[in-house]
Design a protein around this motif. Structure first.
Motif, PDB file in Angstrom:
ATOM      1  N   UNK A 433      36.301 -16.930  28.467  1.00 59.97           N
ATOM      2  CA  UNK A 433      36.163 -15.493  28.269  1.00 59.97           C
ATOM      3  C   UNK A 433      35.596 -14.826  29.526  1.00 59.97           C
ATOM      4  N   UNK A 434      34.560 -15.441  30.102  1.00 62.11           N
ATOM      5  CA  UNK A 434      33.954 -14.888  31.309  1.00 62.11           C
ATOM      6  C   UNK A 434      34.938 -14.908  32.465  1.00 62.11           C
ATOM      7  N   UNK A 435      35.759 -15.975  32.533  1.00 65.78           N
ATOM      8  CA  UNK A 435      36.746 -16.073  33.612  1.00 65.78           C
ATOM      9  C   UNK A 435      37.698 -14.886  33.568  1.00 65.78           C
ATOM     10  N   UNK A 436      38.203 -14.601  32.368  1.00 62.52           N
ATOM     11  CA  UNK A 436      39.116 -13.472  32.233  1.00 62.52           C
ATOM     12  C   UNK A 436      38.424 -12.189  32.679  1.00 62.52           C
ATOM     13  N   UNK A 437      37.140 -12.065  32.329  1.00 56.95           N
ATOM     14  CA  UNK A 437      36.394 -10.851  32.675  1.00 56.95           C
ATOM     15  C   UNK A 437      36.278 -10.689  34.186  1.00 56.95           C
ATOM     16  N   UNK A 438      35.752 -11.709  34.871  1.00 52.92           N
ATOM     17  CA  UNK A 438      35.501 -11.488  36.307  1.00 52.92           C
ATOM     18  C   UNK A 438      36.786 -11.438  37.109  1.00 52.92           C
ATOM     19  N   UNK A 515      42.655 -24.617  18.822  1.00 51.12           N
ATOM     20  CA  UNK A 515      42.206 -24.560  20.214  1.00 51.12           C
ATOM     21  C   UNK A 515      42.977 -23.487  20.965  1.00 51.12           C
ATOM     22  N   UNK A 516      44.285 -23.428  20.757  1.00 48.94           N
ATOM     23  CA  UNK A 516      45.112 -22.430  21.449  1.00 48.94           C
ATOM     24  C   UNK A 516      44.720 -21.031  21.048  1.00 48.94           C
ATOM     25  N   UNK A 517      44.578 -20.832  19.742  1.00 48.10           N
ATOM     26  CA  UNK A 517      44.286 -19.488  19.247  1.00 48.10           C
ATOM     27  C   UNK A 517      42.952 -19.009  19.790  1.00 48.10           C
ATOM     28  N   UNK A 518      41.939 -19.896  19.780  1.00 43.48           N
ATOM     29  CA  UNK A 518      40.633 -19.464  20.269  1.00 43.48           C
ATOM     30  C   UNK A 518      40.691 -19.145  21.759  1.00 43.48           C
ATOM     31  N   UNK A 519      41.467 -19.932  22.562  1.00 44.85           N
ATOM     32  CA  UNK A 519      41.557 -19.617  23.995  1.00 44.85           C
ATOM     33  C   UNK A 519      42.201 -18.262  24.197  1.00 44.85           C
ATOM     34  N   UNK A 520      43.238 -17.970  23.401  1.00 40.54           N
ATOM     35  CA  UNK A 520      43.907 -16.680  23.566  1.00 40.54           C
ATOM     36  C   UNK A 520      42.937 -15.552  23.211  1.00 40.54           C
TER      37      UNK A 520
END
Lengths: 633, 98
Positions: A433-438, A515-520
């Protein structure tokens, strides 16, 4: 044994020869007659491209072999023999090293081509390419080495090149210090590697020290030694691959030219640690505790670096911390014994991170070497190709389906979940989640909104084709490489299977989908926050409280400086100022005084008169004759 | 018979030694050295006669030739020394004093 093929040795040799040739050319021509840049550029690209062609040949030859016999080897020469120990300069191509070989040479070639444009006008143009070629050669030795010793040769070679290229702009003291820091921190890691190698040799080295013999004899190793070896080798990996506690050098390494950051400090060298752990999978698979430590160190590094990455203002620093963070993911992957997942993330990461760095380089080039993202903005209109390719890279990094990063990152998270490492999975999800943010904070600030520096904006223009074409090729890789290993297909995992000691966890399809759904969801949350804060353009924030603490990287550098560097210096200077004059100087000076005394004693015989010397001669000869006549009787 | 020759040779040799050690004039030292060479020659020739071998004679001839060459060289050195200090006293040339 596998097939012996001679051209395996040529793969590292091409770039190494290029390095020597370009280096000599540079040394002999830099003083007076400058060669045109095109000559260097062309020469520099020959080696990597030839290596890439060779790598393809290796790949097809391996592919034609039956699955169980997929390895090629070549013994170039015996490096040294001590007693029963014979260390060969041997090369081994199996599916694992072949995969590394393919993307290292491909990305290496692309970055060499890109550098022709990026470095144009630099006065050390030739030197740059000599170092780059040397790096590529060393990296190929690392990847192809058939024993830990040969790997170590490459390991040190890439460290040296990293140091040389970080301090490439050596007019600025800070760059030189950054290079020193990288080199010294890596040295600490290398000590671990050497010790680990020694323990391994002590344990089972007597019956051959190449990977195949080690793998065959691994069960002779006692558990205690196996754990020690695993942890010591991992210390080496933390140095080279920038994990806690030795990650501090990588952000500083951004002082080097941007193609260097892309090639060495994102795509290839820093993944050497992950490659090493995967290479020793036969060892790590036996020691569960070591695997857990590797995984936890990895995932905590990922978290820490992601926190730092959220508050950086330098475009390259953001990417540097994201590299540290992604490396953490890879270690989490190999730590939970999902070696193919870790290596697959190495593979996809090489594409999208090289792409992002080269894109950032393109932006920096257009902005006349401005790296602060708060001086940019609105560049979307001016640099459409760079923008588009960087967005693809960012989507891959953030883990957006169906880009490559999604599949590789998801596989690591899925493996953590399936093997029961729920803590690692939870932290990994947070980091996703943080990766997507920064990542999108960077994209939005740099490319969207209004220009913050009108003057620089007006002068910005799209980079030349020699820079954008590699971007586009990498963007294709970043977009589609993920499909190679999507769930259900698993081409890469099957390809790597003969090289790795790995048990694929049997998990229900529910876990996979979960796992996929949570990553998305994590990706969507991250990008949503970034959009709401920066999507419409935002002013440079003033950090306070925790943000300031994170912006200053939790003061880890200052802590290391206070706890390690300063005491070390204090010890050094106290030895210099007290122990040296009082203790060690004593005997040394006493010896000189002794010689002076002896000299004074013998001085009296040197009267300077020829007659007296004649007397000495006569006395000496008489004594000799006397002695001779005595002994003859 | 041989003893008389050898005694003479020893006496000549010792005279030479005493000359080299005690005299300070460069020429006298040089002449004393020649005396020592001739003492040796006498011994060579005497032994050659006793052993009825030509080796001693050959060596004596050789020493004479070397002595002649040496004389030429030594005289040149003496001239240089004289130019240097305008004296021929060996005590003046004591640069090796420690």
């Amino acid at each position: 044994m596998g097939q012996s093929v001679h051209y395996l040795g040529l793969i590292p040799l091409f770039p190494l020869m290029g390095a020597v040739f370009i280096g000599l050319l540079h040394v002999f021509t830099c003083k007076n007659a400058k060669l045109p840049e095109k000559v260097y550029g062309l020469l520099a690209c020959v080696g990597p491209v030839l290596s890439f062609v060779m790598a393809l040949k290796v790949f097809f030859q391996l592919k034609a072999l039956p699955v169980d016999a997929r390895f090629l080897s070549h013994n170039a020469f015996t490096w040294f023999s001590v007693g029963d120990l014979h260390i060969n300069m041997g090369f081994l191509a199996d599916p694992l090293s072949c995969l590394m070989l393919l993307f290292v040479t491909l990305i290496g070639s692309l970055i060499h081509i890109y550098s022709i444009g990026y470095m144009s006008g630099d006065k050390n143009y030739g030197k740059f390419f000599a170092y780059m070629n040397l790096f590529l050669g060393s990296m190929l030795v690392l990847v192809l080495g058939d024993s830990p010793v040969v790997m170590f040769v490459g390991w040190e070679g890439v460290g040296l090149c990293s140091y040389l290229l970080i301090s490439f702009y050596s007019e600025d003291t800070n760059n030189v210090l950054a290079g020193n820091k990288a080199f010294i921190v890596n040295r600490i890691g290398d000590l671990g590697f050497v010790l680990g190698m020694s323990f391994l040799f002590w344990g089972i080295g007597a019956s051959g020290f190449d990977y195949l013999s080690l793998k065959a004899n691994i069960h002779h190793l006692t558990p205690a030694i196996a754990l020690t070896v695993c942890l010591l080798l991992f210390v080496g990996a933390t140095g080279k691959s920038a994990q806690i506690p030795l990650y501090v050098w990588l952000p500083d390494a951004m002082a080097g030219p941007t193609p260097v950051s892309a090639l060495i400090h994102a795509a290839t060298m820093v993944t050497a640690g992950v490659y090493m752990v995967a290479r020793f999978s036969f060892l790590y698979a036996h020691v569960e505790l070591a695997g857990d430590i590797v995984a936890w160190v990895g995932i905590l590094t990922a978290l820490l670096a992601a926190i730092f990455g959220m508050f950086q203002n330098d475009i390259k620093k953001v990417l540097a911390y994201s590299t540290v963070s992604q490396l953490g993911y890879m270690f989490a992957g190999v730590g939970v014994a999902a070696y193919s997942a870790g290596i697959f993330h190495v593979f996809t990461h090489a594409f999208f991170k090289a792409l992002l760095f080269l894109g950032a380089g393109s932006v920096i080039y257009a902005m006349h070497h401005e790296q602060n993202i708060w001086k940019m903005g609105g560049l979307k209109a001016k640099m459409p190709k760079t923008y588009l390719t960087m967005v693809i890279g960012a989507l891959a990094l953030a883990g957006c389906p169906p880009f490559s990063g999604f599949f590789s990152k998801d596989e690591i998270l899925f493996s953590a979940l399936a093997t029961g490492h729920y803590g690692i999975w939870a932290v990994g999800l947070l980091v996703a989640c943080m990766t997507a943010y920064y990542t999108f904070r960077m994209i939005f600030v740099v490319f969207h909104g209004e220009p913050r520096d009108q003057h620089a904006f007006d002068h910005a223009k799209e980079s030349p084709a020699v820079m954008t074409v590699p971007l586009i090729i990498l963007a294709v890789g970043a977009a589609f490489a993920g499909f190679l290993n999507m769930p259900g297909v698993q081409t890469v995992s099957h390809w790597l299977a003969p090289s790795l000691t790995e048990h694929h966890p049997h998990a229900s399809s529910f876990v996979l989908v979960f796992a996929m759904a949570t990553s998305i969801v994590a990706f969507l949350v991250g990008i949503k926050i970034a959009y709401s804060k920066f999507g419409k353009g935002a002013a440079e924030p003033v950090f306070s409280g925790f943000e300031k603490f994170a912006y200053n990287k939790f003061y880890v550098d200052e802590l290391y400086n206070a706890v390690i560097v300063q005491p070390y210096k204090a010890v050094g200077s106290s030895i210099w100022k007290t122990i040296e004059p009082n203790v060690t100087d004593g005997p040394v000076k006493a010896v000189t005084r002794l010689y002076m005394m002896i000299g004074t004693a013998f001085k009296v015989f040197q009267v300077g008169y020829v007659r007296i010397y004649a007397i000495y001669m006569i006395v000496g000869l008489s004594l000799m004759s006397l002695f001779l006549s005595q002994s003859l009787n | 018979m041989i003893h008389s020759y050898l005694y003479l040779s020893i006496i000549l040799f010792c005279l030479g030694i005493v000359g080299v050690i005690s005299r300070r004039n460069v020429f006298t030292v040089f002449m004393s050295i020649e005396l020592m060479l001739n003492a040796a020659n006498l011994a060579f020739v005497a032994f050659a006669r006793v052993h009825e071998s030509m080796d001693g004679h050959v060596l004596a001839m050789m020493v004479m030739a070397v002595a002649a060459a040496e004389a030429a060289l030594a005289l040149a050195v003496v001239i240089l020394l004289h130019k240097h200090k305008s004296k021929l006293d060996t005590n003046v040339f004591s640069l090796l004093k420690g």
